[in-house]
Design a protein around this motif. Structure first.
Motif, PDB file in Angstrom:
ATOM      1  N   GLU A  39      39.884  28.706  27.983  1.00 42.97           N
ATOM      2  CA  GLU A  39      39.240  29.801  28.702  1.00 42.97           C
ATOM      3  C   GLU A  39      40.057  30.314  29.884  1.00 42.97           C
ATOM      4  OE1 GLU A  39      37.654  26.776  28.269  1.00 42.97           O
ATOM      5  OE2 GLU A  39      36.167  27.234  26.732  1.00 42.97           O
ATOM      6  N   ILE A  40      40.677  29.404  30.618  1.00 40.26           N
ATOM      7  CA  ILE A  40      41.436  29.805  31.808  1.00 40.26           C
ATOM      8  C   ILE A  40      42.666  30.624  31.400  1.00 40.26           C
ATOM      9  CG2 ILE A  40      42.679  29.007  33.860  1.00 40.26           C
ATOM     10  CD1 ILE A  40      39.662  28.460  33.957  1.00 40.26           C
ATOM     11  N   LEU A  41      43.399  30.157  30.399  1.00 43.07           N
ATOM     12  CA  LEU A  41      44.578  30.878  29.935  1.00 43.07           C
ATOM     13  C   LEU A  41      44.192  32.247  29.379  1.00 43.07           C
ATOM     14  CD1 LEU A  41      47.574  31.104  29.306  1.00 43.07           C
ATOM     15  CD2 LEU A  41      47.147  29.845  27.170  1.00 43.07           C
ATOM     16  N   ALA A  42      43.136  32.306  28.585  1.00 47.73           N
ATOM     17  CA  ALA A  42      42.671  33.590  28.041  1.00 47.73           C
ATOM     18  C   ALA A  42      42.295  34.537  29.173  1.00 47.73           C
ATOM     19  CB  ALA A  42      41.479  33.380  27.106  1.00 47.73           C
ATOM     20  N   GLY A  43      41.586  34.023  30.161  1.00 48.49           N
ATOM     21  CA  GLY A  43      41.201  34.839  31.316  1.00 48.49           C
ATOM     22  C   GLY A  43      42.404  35.302  32.115  1.00 48.49           C
ATOM     23  N   PHE A  44      43.393  34.433  32.261  1.00 51.15           N
ATOM     24  CA  PHE A  44      44.615  34.759  32.998  1.00 51.15           C
ATOM     25  C   PHE A  44      45.343  35.927  32.336  1.00 51.15           C
ATOM     26  CE2 PHE A  44      49.225  33.894  33.715  1.00 51.15           C
ATOM     27  CZ  PHE A  44      49.249  34.048  35.090  1.00 51.15           C
ATOM     28  N   ILE A  45      45.522  35.851  31.043  1.00 52.12           N
ATOM     29  CA  ILE A  45      46.211  36.913  30.305  1.00 52.12           C
ATOM     30  C   ILE A  45      45.400  38.208  30.380  1.00 52.12           C
ATOM     31  CG2 ILE A  45      46.933  37.674  27.994  1.00 52.12           C
ATOM     32  CD1 ILE A  45      47.568  34.658  27.448  1.00 52.12           C
ATOM     33  N   PHE A  46      44.112  38.124  30.091  1.00 50.41           N
ATOM     34  CA  PHE A  46      43.241  39.303  30.088  1.00 50.41           C
ATOM     35  C   PHE A  46      43.181  39.930  31.479  1.00 50.41           C
ATOM     36  CE2 PHE A  46      39.055  41.428  29.912  1.00 50.41           C
ATOM     37  CZ  PHE A  46      39.295  42.244  28.822  1.00 50.41           C
ATOM     38  N   PHE A  47      43.027  39.098  32.509  1.00 57.97           N
ATOM     39  CA  PHE A  47      42.964  39.611  33.883  1.00 57.97           C
ATOM     40  C   PHE A  47      44.225  40.391  34.238  1.00 57.97           C
ATOM     41  CE2 PHE A  47      44.229  39.244  38.314  1.00 57.97           C
ATOM     42  CZ  PHE A  47      43.146  39.850  38.940  1.00 57.97           C
ATOM     43  N   ASN A  48      45.394  39.843  33.903  1.00 62.46           N
ATOM     44  CA  ASN A  48      46.647  40.510  34.240  1.00 62.46           C
ATOM     45  C   ASN A  48      46.723  41.906  33.639  1.00 62.46           C
ATOM     46  OD1 ASN A  48      48.993  39.048  35.789  1.00 62.46           O
ATOM     47  ND2 ASN A  48      47.799  37.461  34.768  1.00 62.46           N
ATOM     48  N   TYR A  49      46.344  42.052  32.377  1.00 68.02           N
ATOM     49  CA  TYR A  49      46.395  43.372  31.746  1.00 68.02           C
ATOM     50  C   TYR A  49      45.342  44.318  32.312  1.00 68.02           C
ATOM     51  CZ  TYR A  49      49.933  42.419  28.284  1.00 68.02           C
ATOM     52  OH  TYR A  49      51.120  42.155  27.675  1.00 68.02           O
ATOM     53  N   ILE A  50      44.119  43.843  32.395  1.00 67.89           N
ATOM     54  CA  ILE A  50      43.035  44.719  32.854  1.00 67.89           C
ATOM     55  C   ILE A  50      43.252  45.138  34.308  1.00 67.89           C
ATOM     56  CG2 ILE A  50      40.549  44.849  33.313  1.00 67.89           C
ATOM     57  CD1 ILE A  50      41.438  45.103  30.327  1.00 67.89           C
ATOM     58  N   ALA A  51      43.639  44.209  35.163  1.00 62.59           N
ATOM     59  CA  ALA A  51      43.878  44.548  36.574  1.00 62.59           C
ATOM     60  C   ALA A  51      45.061  45.510  36.710  1.00 62.59           C
ATOM     61  CB  ALA A  51      44.116  43.274  37.388  1.00 62.59           C
ATOM     62  N   THR A  52      46.118  45.262  35.968  1.00 65.88           N
ATOM     63  CA  THR A  52      47.287  46.150  36.028  1.00 65.88           C
ATOM     64  C   THR A  52      46.919  47.550  35.570  1.00 65.88           C
ATOM     65  OG1 THR A  52      48.811  44.299  35.660  1.00 65.88           O
ATOM     66  CG2 THR A  52      49.641  46.511  35.172  1.00 65.88           C
ATOM     67  N   MET A  53      46.281  47.649  34.419  1.00 65.85           N
ATOM     68  CA  MET A  53      45.951  48.968  33.880  1.00 65.85           C
ATOM     69  C   MET A  53      44.897  49.676  34.734  1.00 65.85           C
ATOM     70  SD  MET A  53      48.272  48.772  31.783  1.00 65.85           S
ATOM     71  CE  MET A  53      48.203  50.508  31.531  1.00 65.85           C
ATOM     72  N   SER A  54      43.975  48.930  35.314  1.00 67.54           N
ATOM     73  CA  SER A  54      42.973  49.537  36.200  1.00 67.54           C
ATOM     74  C   SER A  54      43.625  50.137  37.436  1.00 67.54           C
ATOM     75  CB  SER A  54      41.929  48.498  36.618  1.00 67.54           C
ATOM     76  OG  SER A  54      41.212  48.052  35.492  1.00 67.54           O
ATOM     77  N   LEU A  55      44.564  49.404  38.025  1.00 65.17           N
ATOM     78  CA  LEU A  55      45.266  49.917  39.203  1.00 65.17           C
ATOM     79  C   LEU A  55      46.088  51.154  38.841  1.00 65.17           C
ATOM     80  CD1 LEU A  55      45.878  49.697  42.179  1.00 65.17           C
ATOM     81  CD2 LEU A  55      47.607  47.948  41.644  1.00 65.17           C
ATOM     82  N   VAL A  56      46.709  51.149  37.674  1.00 60.24           N
ATOM     83  CA  VAL A  56      47.472  52.318  37.220  1.00 60.24           C
ATOM     84  C   VAL A  56      46.550  53.537  37.109  1.00 60.24           C
ATOM     85  CG1 VAL A  56      48.627  53.316  35.194  1.00 60.24           C
ATOM     86  CG2 VAL A  56      49.338  51.079  36.057  1.00 60.24           C
ATOM     87  N   VAL A  57      45.405  53.365  36.482  1.00 59.83           N
ATOM     88  CA  VAL A  57      44.466  54.488  36.294  1.00 59.83           C
ATOM     89  C   VAL A  57      43.971  55.008  37.638  1.00 59.83           C
ATOM     90  CG1 VAL A  57      42.166  55.106  35.413  1.00 59.83           C
ATOM     91  CG2 VAL A  57      43.764  53.833  33.966  1.00 59.83           C
ATOM     92  N   VAL A  58      43.617  54.110  38.545  1.00 58.28           N
ATOM     93  CA  VAL A  58      43.144  54.525  39.869  1.00 58.28           C
ATOM     94  C   VAL A  58      44.229  55.326  40.587  1.00 58.28           C
ATOM     95  CG1 VAL A  58      42.523  53.665  42.168  1.00 58.28           C
ATOM     96  CG2 VAL A  58      41.421  52.705  40.136  1.00 58.28           C
ATOM     97  N   LEU A  59      45.461  54.835  40.562  1.00 62.72           N
ATOM     98  CA  LEU A  59      46.549  55.547  41.233  1.00 62.72           C
ATOM     99  C   LEU A  59      46.847  56.896  40.582  1.00 62.72           C
ATOM    100  CD1 LEU A  59      48.966  52.609  42.074  1.00 62.72           C
ATOM    101  CD2 LEU A  59      47.580  53.955  43.662  1.00 62.72           C
ATOM    102  N   LYS A  60      46.771  56.965  39.262  1.00 64.64           N
ATOM    103  CA  LYS A  60      46.996  58.246  38.572  1.00 64.64           C
ATOM    104  C   LYS A  60      46.017  59.307  39.080  1.00 64.64           C
ATOM    105  CE  LYS A  60      48.939  56.934  34.078  1.00 64.64           C
ATOM    106  NZ  LYS A  60      50.088  57.802  33.900  1.00 64.64           N
ATOM    107  N   TYR A  61      44.755  58.914  39.221  1.00 64.57           N
ATOM    108  CA  TYR A  61      43.743  59.894  39.618  1.00 64.57           C
ATOM    109  C   TYR A  61      43.654  60.105  41.123  1.00 64.57           C
ATOM    110  CZ  TYR A  61      42.732  60.428  34.793  1.00 64.57           C
ATOM    111  OH  TYR A  61      42.870  60.716  33.454  1.00 64.57           O
ATOM    112  N   LEU A  62      44.213  59.204  41.909  1.00 65.39           N
ATOM    113  CA  LEU A  62      44.293  59.440  43.353  1.00 65.39           C
ATOM    114  C   LEU A  62      45.491  60.316  43.705  1.00 65.39           C
ATOM    115  CD1 LEU A  62      43.458  55.945  44.905  1.00 65.39           C
ATOM    116  CD2 LEU A  62      42.057  58.018  44.970  1.00 65.39           C
ATOM    117  N   ILE A  63      46.593  60.115  43.005  1.00 61.98           N
ATOM    118  CA  ILE A  63      47.835  60.811  43.347  1.00 61.98           C
ATOM    119  C   ILE A  63      47.968  62.157  42.641  1.00 61.98           C
ATOM    120  CG2 ILE A  63      50.363  60.627  43.248  1.00 61.98           C
ATOM    121  CD1 ILE A  63      49.901  57.570  43.755  1.00 61.98           C
ATOM    122  N   HIS A  64      47.506  62.261  41.408  1.00 69.71           N
ATOM    123  CA  HIS A  64      47.527  63.527  40.645  1.00 69.71           C
ATOM    124  C   HIS A  64      48.923  64.122  40.458  1.00 69.71           C
ATOM    125  CE1 HIS A  64      43.050  64.594  41.484  1.00 69.71           C
ATOM    126  NE2 HIS A  64      43.186  63.708  40.547  1.00 69.71           N
TER     127      HIS A  64
END
Length: 173
Positions: A39-64
């Motif tokens: 569970e920890i390893l699965a969460g670690f991998i999933f967290f890294n992708y979701i957090a990275t992509m979420s930050l990318v999306v937020v920055l895309k729409y803040l910066i335009h």
């Protein structure tokens, strides 16, 4: 007629797109979670992708930042930062981290080389297609570094627990 290089980079961009990478990561995380009970390893991998992509999306729409009007392909989202590059960079960091637990030198080298080549291909494709510039690329790599370092510091992914699960997964043989 479009060039072979153009078609190659279109394929690389499609495979390395945010949606494809998050879908693949979700499937890998589910397999690790349910099949291997890590569970920890699965969460670690999933967290890294979701957090990275979420930050990318937020920055895309803040910066335009608009796309290059001379891009070779049409993409409707904003340019800064590059989601493709962020996904490839986080893949590289995860592969390098996991490769530490692989004892077979050939497999360890293969995993690292694959990650490096994948990141280079994605960056090359995004620059060749003119949908990103070097600032979009560099920002994405910095985002991936930030998220990866952050994930290693989170208590839930304590290094001792994560290392124990990885060793139990037997990727090190």
């Amino acid at each position: 007629m479009q060039s072979l290089l153009f078609n190659f980079f279109i394929i690389i961009s499609n495979i390395g797109g945010e949606t494809m990478m998050v879908a693949a990561t979700t499937i890998i995380s589910i397999i690790i979670f349910f099949w291997h009970k890590e569970e920890i390893l699965a969460g670690f991998i999933f967290f890294n992708y979701i957090a990275t992509m979420s930050l990318v999306v937020v920055l895309k729409y803040l910066i335009h930042k608009p796309r290059n009007p001379f891009a070779l392909v049409h993409e409707s989202s904003y340019a800064f930062p590059s989601g493709h590059t962020a996904a490839a960079a986080i893949t590289l960091f995860l592969l390098f981290y996991l490769s530490r637990f692989i004892k077979n030198k050939s497999w360890k080298d293969f995993v690292k080389i694959f990650g490096i080549i994948w990141l280079i291909l994605i960056i090359s494709a995004r620059l060749y297609l003119k949908v990103h510039d070097i600032y979009d690329i560099l920002a994405s790599i910095l985002i991936a570094i930030f998220i990866f370092k952050l994930s290693l510091e989170l208590k839930i992914f304590s290094k001792g627990i994560l290392k124990k699960e990885i060793k139990e997964l037997k990727i090190h043989e």
